[in-house]
Design an enzyme around this catalytic site. Structure first.
Site, PDB file in Angstrom:
ATOM      1  N   VAL A  36       0.840  -1.205   0.000  1.00 47.32           N
ATOM      2  CA  VAL A  36       0.000   0.000   0.000  1.00 47.32           C
ATOM      3  C   VAL A  36       0.869   1.248   0.000  1.00 47.32           C
ATOM      4  O   VAL A  36       0.646   2.178  -0.786  1.00 47.32           O
ATOM      5  CB  VAL A  36      -0.957   0.000   1.218  1.00 47.32           C
ATOM      6  CG1 VAL A  36      -1.743   1.297   1.287  1.00 47.32           C
ATOM      7  CG2 VAL A  36      -1.912  -1.195   1.149  1.00 47.32           C
ATOM      8  N   GLU A 140     -10.204   5.955   6.021  1.00 48.34           N
ATOM      9  CA  GLU A 140     -11.089   5.429   4.974  1.00 48.34           C
ATOM     10  C   GLU A 140     -10.577   4.098   4.427  1.00 48.34           C
ATOM     11  O   GLU A 140     -11.350   3.176   4.138  1.00 48.34           O
ATOM     12  CB  GLU A 140     -11.191   6.450   3.825  1.00 48.34           C
ATOM     13  CG  GLU A 140     -12.083   6.035   2.689  1.00 48.34           C
ATOM     14  CD  GLU A 140     -13.533   5.853   3.114  1.00 48.34           C
ATOM     15  OE1 GLU A 140     -14.169   6.848   3.454  1.00 48.34           O
ATOM     16  OE2 GLU A 140     -14.014   4.700   3.110  1.00 48.34           O
ATOM     17  N   GLY A 145     -11.068  -1.268   1.081  1.00 50.35           N
ATOM     18  CA  GLY A 145     -10.140  -0.812   0.038  1.00 50.35           C
ATOM     19  C   GLY A 145     -10.609   0.496  -0.580  1.00 50.35           C
ATOM     20  O   GLY A 145     -10.730   1.519   0.109  1.00 50.35           O
ATOM     21  N   ASP A 211      -9.277 -10.068  10.266  1.00 54.40           N
ATOM     22  CA  ASP A 211      -9.314  -8.855   9.446  1.00 54.40           C
ATOM     23  C   ASP A 211     -10.768  -8.398   9.238  1.00 54.40           C
ATOM     24  O   ASP A 211     -11.096  -7.219   9.401  1.00 54.40           O
ATOM     25  CB  ASP A 211      -8.631  -9.153   8.093  1.00 54.40           C
ATOM     26  CG  ASP A 211      -8.625  -7.961   7.171  1.00 54.40           C
ATOM     27  OD1 ASP A 211      -7.802  -7.058   7.370  1.00 54.40           O
ATOM     28  OD2 ASP A 211      -9.472  -7.924   6.253  1.00 54.40           O
ATOM     29  N   LYS A 215     -12.707  -4.950  10.594  1.00 57.67           N
ATOM     30  CA  LYS A 215     -13.433  -4.023   9.709  1.00 57.67           C
ATOM     31  C   LYS A 215     -14.888  -3.888  10.153  1.00 57.67           C
ATOM     32  O   LYS A 215     -15.469  -2.801  10.111  1.00 57.67           O
ATOM     33  CB  LYS A 215     -13.338  -4.518   8.266  1.00 57.67           C
ATOM     34  CG  LYS A 215     -11.921  -4.413   7.700  1.00 57.67           C
ATOM     35  CD  LYS A 215     -11.788  -5.200   6.414  1.00 57.67           C
ATOM     36  CE  LYS A 215     -10.407  -5.032   5.794  1.00 57.67           C
ATOM     37  NZ  LYS A 215     -10.166  -6.001   4.694  1.00 57.67           N
TER      38      LYS A 215
HETATM   39  N1  HSE Z   1      -5.945  -8.500   3.617  1.00 57.62           N
HETATM   40  C1  HSE Z   1      -6.998  -7.572   3.380  1.00 57.62           C
HETATM   41  C2  HSE Z   1      -8.049  -8.238   2.515  1.00 57.62           C
HETATM   42  C3  HSE Z   1      -6.440  -6.343   2.701  1.00 57.62           C
HETATM   43  O1  HSE Z   1      -7.751  -9.279   1.931  1.00 57.62           O
HETATM   44  O2  HSE Z   1      -9.169  -7.749   2.435  1.00 57.62           O
HETATM   45  C4  HSE Z   1      -7.412  -5.203   2.612  1.00 57.62           C
HETATM   46  O3  HSE Z   1      -7.781  -4.726   3.869  1.00 57.62           O
END
Ligand code: HSE
Length: 399
Positions: A36, A140, A145, A211, A215
């Site tokens: 990133v 954000e 993404g 992850d 989120k």
């Molecule tokens: N590892 C995360 C995904 C990256 O695969 O969504 C984006 O946050």
């Protein structure tokens, strides 16, 4: 003594807005230059040659697709640099990244981060801290993404009474499940997701659902206007799914997706149910649509109705698109604060869904939704029908 790095790449067509930005002390310090970070650096260099003042990396000799030859090795120096007003954190994790973000906030600098781990575990108090020091904190890129869902919830939907938020929030697992549906092997698909830069540095964060849970906690905090952290989000990953599970869904016209959903309870509107789980989704459902590393986020509001946001959820350039938009907002002083929610933390209960139970000689869908921490107990209940082979939630909006 800090030296302004030599910029090898310049743009002859720098937009006017970016030119105006550099009239104030507007330097940007970038921390981390991986997948990133290097996309962010390339884009900032395109925007204006003087915006980016410093890039801190652990190993300056590592080859990178960035036209920059003066990497800093001390990220604290970059944060402290008086020429740096906006600190862009692309290191990830909650160790060094956390220390650097704290230091930047303490110095009243604007912080932009893609760090969902940090925001999902400490975002509420970091936002309050930033409000006290005159710093701003923008994130954000931490969710979805390139999909502008954080800003949509914090700003466009600030007046909305959200009933449900969530969907497919992890690109890596979606990529893997999509590939398995086409016949690929789990391990090979995950290796390809890593090669393409979708996966976390430790891909267990993706496949075990951490992850997506991070989120979801971020989205739930914004949607339900309460401080929210990921610790209490029930979580199941995709690691135990088999080709048989994928096939069983395909035979019924369903796709396997890793869903992350928070919603007001069907029976108790004050309670919030939340969870991350693999689930079957009927092929015509919006949650079935993401291909590869795409994400989809659905927001159901009492007044706004159903809004669906879809797009590229992982990868350097897509994530950098959101990071750089936050940098521009910081430079232009727009939307000065994302809300720093106060009050009691959001407490969540396990998400509930009907489940497909497959046993030797047959299968059934439970008539009632089951809390997702009760799947093992459900397998025991239906053991009388035959040896239970799999218990997988079904998300058809019916429950
Ligand atoms: N590892 C995360 C995904 C990256 O695969 O969504 C984006 O946050």
């Amino acid at each position: 003594v800090h030296t302004v790095p030599r910029v090898l790449c310049s743009s002859e067509t720098a937009p006017l807005a970016a030119t105006r930005m550099t009239e104030r002390v507007n330097g940007i310090g970038l921390l981390g230059c991986g997948t990133v970070g290097s996309s962010v650096a390339r884009r900032l260099l395109e925007l204006h040659p003087d915006l980016l003042r410093a890039i801190a990396v652990r190993d300056p000799l590592k080859p990178r697709a960035v036209d920059w030859n003066d990497f800093d090795v001390d990220p604290f120096e970059v944060v402290d640099d008086p020429a740096v007003r906006v600190v862009v954190e692309c290191i990830g994790g909650v160790g060094l990244a956390r220390e650097l973000v704290l230091r930047a906030i303490a110095r009243g600098k604007d912080v932009v981060t893609a760090n969902k781990d940090l925001i999902a575990t400490e975002g509420p108090w970091l936002a309050s801290f930033a409000a006290r020091t005159g710093a701003t904190l923008r994130y954000e890129a931490a969710v979805g993404g390139a999909i502008p869902i954080v800003r949509a919830l914090a700003s466009s939907l600030a007046n909305e009474d959200v009933l449900e938020v969530g969907g497919v929030l992890n690109g890596t697992t979606n990529f893997v499940l999509d590939a398995m549906e086409k016949g690929a092997d789990y391990g090979a698909a995950l290796a390809e997701a890593q090669r393409l830069g979708f996966a976390e540095s430790d891909p267990r964060a993706d496949v075990d659902g951490h992850d997506a849970a991070h989120k979801l906690a971020i989205l739930a905090g914004l949607a339900f206007h309460r401080p929210s952290v990921s610790g209490g989000v029930l979580r199941r990953g995709i690691g135990e799914l088999t080709a048989d599970d994928v096939r069983a869904g395909a035979e019924r016209g369903w796709q396997l997706k890793l869903l992350a959903i928070a919603r007001r309870g069907a029976h108790d509107g004050a309670a919030i149910e939340a969870g991350v789980t693999p689930a079957y989704v009927p092929a015509e459902h919006p949650f079935a649509r993401p291909r590869g590393a795409e994400n989809v986020v659905r927001v159901v509001g009492r007044r706004a109705g159903t809004l669906t946001f879809a797009g590229t959820g992982a990868g350097g350039d897509a994530t950098a698109s959101a990071v750089v938009a936050d940098v521009i907002a910081a430079l232009e002083n727009r939307e000065r604060h994302l809300p720093a929610h106060v009050g009691d933390d959001l407490v969540t209960q396990p998400l509930r869904a009907r489940v497909l139970v497959r046993f030797d000689g047959g299968s059934l869908v439970t008539p009632e939704p089951v809390p997702l921490d009760q799947l093992e107990a459900t397998a025991l209940v239906y053991g009388a029908h035959g040896v239970v082979r799999a218990v997988v939630p079904l998300w058809d909006d019916a429950a």
